[in-house]
Design an enzyme around this catalytic site. Structure first.
Site, mmCIF file in Angstrom:
data_model
loop_
_atom_site.group_PDB
_atom_site.id
_atom_site.type_symbol
_atom_site.label_atom_id
_atom_site.label_comp_id
_atom_site.label_asym_id
_atom_site.label_seq_id
_atom_site.Cartn_x
_atom_site.Cartn_y
_atom_site.Cartn_z
ATOM 1 N N ASP A 51 0.862 -1.183 0.000
ATOM 2 C CA ASP A 51 0.000 0.000 0.000
ATOM 3 C C ASP A 51 0.900 1.235 0.000
ATOM 4 O OD1 ASP A 51 -1.734 2.092 0.502
ATOM 5 O OD2 ASP A 51 -2.861 1.060 2.072
ATOM 6 N N HIS A 52 0.889 1.965 -1.116
ATOM 7 C CA HIS A 52 1.798 3.108 -1.275
ATOM 8 C C HIS A 52 1.451 4.258 -0.335
ATOM 9 C CE1 HIS A 52 5.087 5.024 -3.077
ATOM 10 N NE2 HIS A 52 4.923 4.617 -4.317
ATOM 11 N N ARG A 53 0.263 4.232 0.260
ATOM 12 C CA ARG A 53 -0.076 5.265 1.235
ATOM 13 C C ARG A 53 0.689 5.071 2.532
ATOM 14 N NH1 ARG A 53 -6.431 4.227 1.344
ATOM 15 N NH2 ARG A 53 -5.523 2.168 1.757
#
Length: 474
Positions: free
Chosen positions: A449-451
């Site tokens: 998850d790039h967040r």
């Protein structure tokens, strides 16, 4: 008289299917008795009784989907079984036990015998005070979408409308139609008139599935009449195409289980709302497989059999301890960094996908992990996992190597920040110290998850995991 309500039996549950009643109307029940079996999004579980008395009424039939918090039965002293009516107008009446309507409740035309007729001013069984109550009032077709607030711009239900000035015209007609807020919003977006939609919910309530069916029917009609042109009353925004396949001649229709439906919903949400990126590394597993063989030889014949997945769970847990940023979750306005390391392992069953969780995996030895995982997998396939065994995961492993799959990417199991996809161990020619040798190697792909994690953080975790697997004695 105490009502028996649909309980929240898992952290992701928003509704449950009353699979089977184990007690019948008129039965004497005691605290601790099992009243029914409930099919949730993860397993079939038993509904325990918390009161002593007589089971006076069953408010829902077997096979009915009920939001959490909704009343499903009434326990009393037996004196009111023949006279009382359901507390809420939305409760379906069990087949063969339709209640005699009062003059005020008598319908002008025949209604669905499996549902009670709505009264003029339905009152909720209890005030909404928490997530369970909010879910009980949400769309009965599926779990509540918590990623965005429900639309409150549309008309409210009839009970609330009586407190304000009475609407007039078409607005008054819309107010009298029973519908969920989500279904009302979707119908508005699609330019559909609620009066033209048949509701399949309790009391003819229009749900999301009814709006979806109306959209699909409109699309099919448009496809059958290509010469038709939009009229002046057509919606300003284009209608969404139906997402499901149209049946062909001879097709077999298989009803969705609760597990299959919630799996599809959660993974669709994850794939469409979570910004994934993927990192792949090739690991030399010669030492790992030799280490596993030695362990099983030492544990045999009475000890557990250690699998490659067990070793991966232990290696991931140890690596997560050194990379706490990978043991985190997205919390909308914050990042949740978990103190516990709870590794979940994806298990395929006939009804869908389940992820039992091994708690505090970093504190367990490989033998303990093997023992726990074997029991969890067995209960998962039998549909007998407890809510605690399916919740609280902080990282997930999905291993398809036993099916001969060399490489794949997995969809993140929300709300976790990463999932590890594991391929098969395959013998390949590689160069070792200027010589070509045959080594067994395995591809690992980390979905991130790039967040929560950036590329460098995810790469550092995968690099250290690779080193741990290539030197398993550590």
């Amino acid at each position: 008289m105490p009502d028996v309500s649909m309980p929240r039996l898992s952290d992701t549950m928003e509704e449950g299917v009353l699979s089977r009643w184990l007690k019948q109307e008129g039965d004497e029940v005691h605290r601790g008795d099992i009243l029914a079996e409930i099919e949730t999004d993860k397993a079939t579980m038993e509904l325990e009784c918390y009161d002593d008395g007589i089971l006076e009424r069953l408010l829902v039939t077997e096979g009915t989907t009920v939001p959490i918090g909704e009343s499903i039965a009434v326990i009393g002293d037996g004196s009111s079984a023949a006279t009382d009516q359901p507390a809420a107008a939305d409760h379906p009446v069990p087949a063969g036990a339709a209640a005699e309507p009062t003059p005020e409740q008598a319908p002008a035309s025949p209604v669905n015998p499996s549902a009670a007729a709505p009264s003029a001013e339905p009152a909720p069984a209890k005030a909404a005070t928490g997530p369970a109550d909010a879910a009980a009032r949400a769309d009965a077709s599926g779990p509540v979408d918590t990623s965005s607030p429900l639309d409150t711009s549309g008309p409210v239900d009839t009970a609330a409308a009586t407190e304000t000035a009475p609407p007039s015209g078409a607005e008054a007609g819309a107010e009298q139609i029973r519908t969920s807020p989500l279904a009302r919003r979707l119908a508005k977006e699609q330019g559909l008139d609620l009066a033209d939609i048949s509701g399949t919910g309790p009391g003819g309530r229009i749900r999301k599935v009814d709006v979806d069916a109306a959209v699909a029917e409109r699309e099919e009609s448009a496809a059958a009449s290509p010469a038709a042109r939009p009229t002046a009353t057509a919606p300003a925004t284009p209608a969404a195409a139906p997402t499901g396949a149209r049946p062909l001649a001879g097709d077999e229709e298989l009803p969705l289980s609760a597990i299959r439906r919630i799996t599809a919903q959660r993974l669709t949400e994850s794939a469409t709302t979570t910004p994934h990126f993927y990192l792949t590394s090739v690991v030399d597993v010669e030492r790992l497989l030799a280490f596993r063989a030695d362990l099983n030889a030492q544990l045999a014949p009475s000890g557990p059999k250690v699998s490659v997945t067990d070793l991966l769970a232990r290696a991931c847990a140890v690596t997560l301890r050194a990379h706490p940023e990978a043991n985190s979750s997205w919390g909308e306005d914050k990042i949740l960094r978990h103190r516990q390391i709870n590794v979940g392992i994806a298990v395929a069953i006939d009804e869908g996908l389940m992820v039992p969780v091994i708690r505090e995996t970093d504190r367990l030895g490989v033998g303990e992990i093997a023992t726990q995982s074997a029991g969890l997998f067995e209960r998962a396939r039998a549909g007998r996992l407890t809510p605690d065994e399916m919740s609280g995961g902080t990282f997930t492993i999905s291993n398809l190597g036993m099916f001969g799959i060399d490489h794949f990417t997995a969809v993140i199991n929300p709300p976790e920040a990463a999932i590890l996809a594991v391929g098969a161990a395959t013998a390949e020619p590689v160069v070792v110290e200027s010589e070509v040798v045959i080594r067994r190697r395995m591809k690992l792909t980390l979905s991130v998850d790039h967040r929560v994690l950036d590329g460098a953080s995810g790469a550092a975790f995968l690099r250290d995991l690779k080193h741990t697997l290539q030197a398993p004695a550590r």
